[in-house]
Design a protein around this motif. Structure first.
Motif, mmCIF file in Angstrom:
data_model
loop_
_atom_site.group_PDB
_atom_site.id
_atom_site.type_symbol
_atom_site.label_atom_id
_atom_site.label_comp_id
_atom_site.label_asym_id
_atom_site.label_seq_id
_atom_site.Cartn_x
_atom_site.Cartn_y
_atom_site.Cartn_z
ATOM 1 N N ARG A 250 5.025 64.559 31.742
ATOM 2 C CA ARG A 250 6.300 64.248 31.091
ATOM 3 C C ARG A 250 7.078 65.531 30.836
ATOM 4 N NH1 ARG A 250 3.726 59.608 29.921
ATOM 5 N NH2 ARG A 250 5.016 57.876 29.213
ATOM 6 N N ASN B 12 9.427 49.228 26.802
ATOM 7 C CA ASN B 12 9.152 50.157 25.714
ATOM 8 C C ASN B 12 10.233 50.232 24.632
ATOM 9 O OD1 ASN B 12 9.893 53.140 24.914
ATOM 10 N ND2 ASN B 12 7.670 53.026 24.898
ATOM 11 N N ASP C 34 0.337 51.364 29.220
ATOM 12 C CA ASP C 34 0.404 52.334 28.127
ATOM 13 C C ASP C 34 -0.856 52.206 27.255
ATOM 14 O OD1 ASP C 34 1.150 53.891 25.955
ATOM 15 O OD2 ASP C 34 3.218 53.257 25.903
HETATM 16 MO MO LIG Z 1 4.747 54.646 26.440
#
Ligand SMILES: [Mo]
Ligand SMILES: Nc1nc2c(c(=O)[nH]1)N[C@H]1C(S)=C(S)[C@@H](COP(=O)(O)OP(=O)(O)OC[C@H]3O[C@@H](n4cnc5c(=O)[nH]c(N)nc54)[C@H](O)[C@@H]3O)O[C@H]1N2
Ligand SMILES: Nc1nc2c(c(=O)[nH]1)N[C@H]1C(S)=C(S)[C@@H](COP(=O)(O)OP(=O)(O)OC[C@H]3O[C@@H](n4cnc5c(=O)[nH]c(N)nc54)[C@H](O)[C@@H]3O)O[C@H]1N2
Ligand code: SF4
Length: 733
Positions: A593, A106, A136
């Protein structure tokens, strides 16, 4: 120089907030939001200060290292490249180009060095190329490719102008938006309501974003496809569509009507886990709003239905007339107009497969779910050497805990990274780039997905130390090494000299000059690097503008509402919907998250891990009580492929029958160079996710919705037993 302040961006997440970095001698003394930044307007999250923490982190590698037994020792750049080159060339000569695999993570996308990542991938000519995209946004790209004719054409939510925002499987209040980059998302969401609009959040958990909304709908994990089918049924059968706009813009409207003829709210409600009246109201409200947008992100990407869900999201927006109109779902006009050229890039689905034939390539790469087997399964075409660049796949991808051993067994593994991580600890060489504060660049990717058109420059805070290399320089040297012809010294020198001229900044500047705000079109009002250097908050390029049909890459220049292969995949999903869950497992595991985490790599910064343990399993009180679990107690979480033990966090925020564990943890492996993170290890949730579960169309990993069971952990440490009241006999690794 002492006491100076430099304006640039925080490059940790997609928001790329403008920051002001104050420096005293060689120390960062303060990081604050830049009020002049045209996109973030002074907003920063608590992670911004980690930009300083990372720079000064004593655990960060500053010189290349080479494995010697179980430890690493420093090695000179030239010596490292010479040996790597020799070994890579020998492997490629003997076993062909596919013997060298590459994984790009990422953070690569957060630096313009990514251009050289792509160059290295091209030079390798390997089929074994993997990126974090396949855990993702790959499903979102796949849907865009089939509907709009280019994978780059992922529309963004025009959040700053919409009258109705429906958030599906995203938590921008924490993530600050992704593929709809919206720094300061919380304020932007509050503003929707302040101007009389409505905000609805559809998520199995009452998230930080849901708290800002008018309404929260706790969908069943994986239920979104059914929810959207019901919404479309209502829109089409109650004639709530903007038929004129849809017929002018799109093809397949009649096919769509046939497709959703039977997906009534009553039929879909049990699968969505949302009652029929709510489904009906969702459709009617969307159609009635002056502008409205469904915004969906990874909660629905990381599903077996990832592509289908994003397709239906785009379709709901399109049929209500909200595609390509202010306040709806729009395409940006960024300084490097990749969207305009995206349609000319070959995408290709299934141009090749992994050796088992299970996983198909998509836009030049294989899904990461195939990585471990491509290393460990004997036979021609096996991966014998790996290059990882800015990635930590041991923690970030489901591999049944087998990837670490696979990496260790390679003939050569080199990692371009500045830490000894759960992944790179298995490398033969770790090649560290300079710190982010030592780079200057213009990010070319994220303006493609921003809520407002903009151009912003990243200025250097510190000069890189003598002899240090940037990512692109490391990657360029690797290209030189592998492309050396028999006249080795000469070709190497010529390439080195060429690359030295082609810095990412020069390449980006050239792309900007030929873009929509470039010298060719705007003359002396053009966006140039020189102008950007002199404008520390960046240049605002205005609100999103309608761009269809010019941008569209489909042959007939229309949006395809019902791609053929989607219809077939949908039939499979509807057929499977009636099948019961997995026997022996009674809870659905999703992710979450946190504001102070960024995937796997910020846990070594003390301010990011202070306070209570965040790697917990979130459980509804009813589910906890039934299993005798109490707050803070430890629970074993078991899936068909793995077991982890984590502290319990009890909350009514999570839908009953669902549990949530964050990813990016599991730092207790021996030899990891993150000394602070080792004190807050958490567990690797990807040990619970089955790599075989992938999105039916794109092949991306489906890690948001895994069947698990929960039980109190035994008090003495040791292997977790199978609870007596649960059926035994499921494979547990
Ligand atoms: Mo991501
Ligand atoms: N279960 C589950 N798994 C997930 C997710 C989830 O929601 N649930 N989310 C997924 C998502 S969206 C993503 S994007 C992936 C991320 O997956 P990865 O990209 O594989 O992993 P990261 O944790 O981002 O690790 C980045 C690595 O890059 C290094 N690094 C940081 N900056 C630089 C740099 O400038 N140059 C170089 N060379 N190295 C650098 C860091 O030290 C770290 O080792 O994780 C995915 N995994
Ligand atoms: N603080 C912080 N910010 C980040 C990151 C980070 O690690 N930390 N990572 C960055 C990266 S790489 C990315 S890709 C973005 C991701 O940005 P987001 O997409 O906003 O990521 P999440 O916060 O994981 O939100 C996913 C949501 O989907 C919900 N969900 C799970 N399953 C389902 C389902 O079946 N249906 C529905 N409707 N919802 C579901 C989850 O409960 C969760 O709230 O964030 C970026 N920003
Ligand atoms: S939201 Fe936080 S981590 Fe992301 S760019 Fe902004 S300050 Fe950095």
């Amino acid at each position: 120089m002492t006491g100076r302040t430099v304006a640039r961006q925080c490059t940790l997440c997609e928001a790329h907030c403008g920051i002001l970095v104050t420096v005293d001698h060689d120390r960062v003394t303060r990081i604050e939001g830049n009020p002049d930044d045209v996109l973030s307007k002074g907003y920063i999250c608590p992670k911004a200060t980690a930009m300083g923490g990372l720079h000064h982190d004593p655990d960060r590698l500053r010189t290349p290292v080479r494995r010697v037994g179980d430890t690493f020792e420093p090695v000179g750049w030239d010596e490292a490249f010479a040996e790597i080159g020799r070994r890579l060339r020998a492997l490629r000569a003997e076993h062909g180009p596919h013997a060298v695999g590459m994984y790009m993570g990422n953070p690569a996308a957060h630096s313009s060095s990514v251009l050289y990542g792509i160059l290295l991938r091209t030079a390798l000519r390997t089929r074994n190329f993997f990126t974090a995209s396949s855990i993702d946004q790959m499903p979102q790209e796949f849907a865009a490719w089939r509907m709009f004719g280019s994978n780059v054409l992922m529309p963004v939510a025009d959040i700053d102008r919409t009258h109705r925002l429906v958030v599906l499987g995203a938590n921008p209040a924490v993530s600050n938006g992704s593929i709809t980059t919206m720094p300061g998302a919380k304020q932007r969401i509050r503003d929707v309501r302040a101007r009389g609009g409505r905000v609805v959040v559809i998520d199995p958990r009452r998230t930080e974003t849901a708290r800002l909304a008018d309404e929260h709908i706790a969908v069943r994990p994986g239920g979104d496809v059914f929810l959207l089918l019901a919404v479309l049924h209502v829109l089409l059968t109650e004639n709530l569509c903007d038929t004129t706009a849809v017929r002018a813009q799109s093809a397949g409207f009649d096919d769509l009507a046939a497709l959703v003829a039977d997906t009534t709210p009553e039929a879909m409600a049990p699968h969505a886990g949302v009652d029929a009246d709510t489904l009906r109201r969702l459709a009617r409200d969307h159609a009635a709003a002056p502008s409205a947008v469904v915004y969906a992100r990874i909660g629905v990407c990381q599903q077996t239905t990832g592509t289908l869900t994003h397709w239906l999201v785009n379709t709901v927006n399109a049929v209500t007339g909200n595609l390509d109109r202010p306040g709806g779902q729009m395409f940006t006009t960024p300084p490097v107009d990749a969207a305009r050229f995206g349609k000319y890039l070959p995408v290709g689905h299934g141009s090749w497969t992994d050796r088992s034939g299970t996983h198909k390539s998509f836009r030049g790469e294989l899904p990461v779910a195939a990585l471990t087997d491509e290393i460990t399964t004997e036979g021609p075409g096996r991966i014998r050497a790996m290059i990882t660049y800015a990635g930590n796949p041991v923690l970030s991808t489901p591999q049944r805990g087998r990837l670490a051993d696979a990496l260790r067994g390679l003939e050569l593994f080199l990692a371009v990274d500045m830490y000894i991580t759960e992944t790179t600890r298995h490398a033969d060489f770790i090649l560290p780039p300079v710190s982010a504060l030592e780079r200057e660049e213009l990010n070319l990717l994220f303006p493609i997905f921003s809520v407002r058109n903009n151009a912003r420059f990243d200025a250097r805070v510190f000069e890189p130390p003598a002899g240090a290399l940037e990512d692109w320089q490391i990657l360029a040297r690797l290209v030189t090494e592998i492309t050396r012809l028999p006249a080795r010294r000469l070709t190497g020198r010529v390439l080195d000299a060429l690359f030295a001229q082609l810095t990412p900044l020069r390449l980006t500047a050239a792309a900007v000059a030929t873009g929509p705000y470039g010298l060719l079109r705007r003359g002396r009002h053009a966006v140039t690097i020189r102008r950007l250097r002199a404008t520390p908050g960046g240049i605002d390029l205005g609100p999103l503008r309608p761009r269809l049909p010019r941008l569209i890459g489909t042959r007939d220049r229309r949006v395809h509402l019902v791609p053929d292969d989607f219809r077939a995949a949908l039939a499979r999903v509807l057929a499977e919907a009636d099948q019961p869950g997995t026997e022996g497992y009674d809870l659905q595991l999703i992710g979450r998250r946190h504001l102070r985490s960024n995937n796997s790599w910020l846990h070594n910064i003390p301010s990011m891990v202070k306070g209570r343990d965040r790697c917990t399993v979130l459980v509804h009180p009813h589910d906890a009580a039934r299993r005798g679990l109490t707050e803070g107690a430890r629970a074993t979480v078991t899936s068909a492929v793995g077991t982890v033990t984590v502290p319990v966090e009890i909350s009514t925020d999570i839908r009953p029958g669902v549990v949530a564990i964050p990813h990016g943890w599991g730092h207790d492996e021996p030899g990891v160079g993150w000394t602070v993170a080792a004190g807050h290890p958490g567990v690797n949730v990807n040990l619970l996710h089955d790599p075989a579960r992938t999105d039916y169309l794109s092949g991306a990993s489906a890690v948001n919705n895994t069947w698990v069971r929960l039980a109190p952990a035994p008090t003495d440490p040791g292997p977790a037993p199978v609870p007596a009241d649960e059926p035994a006999g499921q494979p547990v690794s």
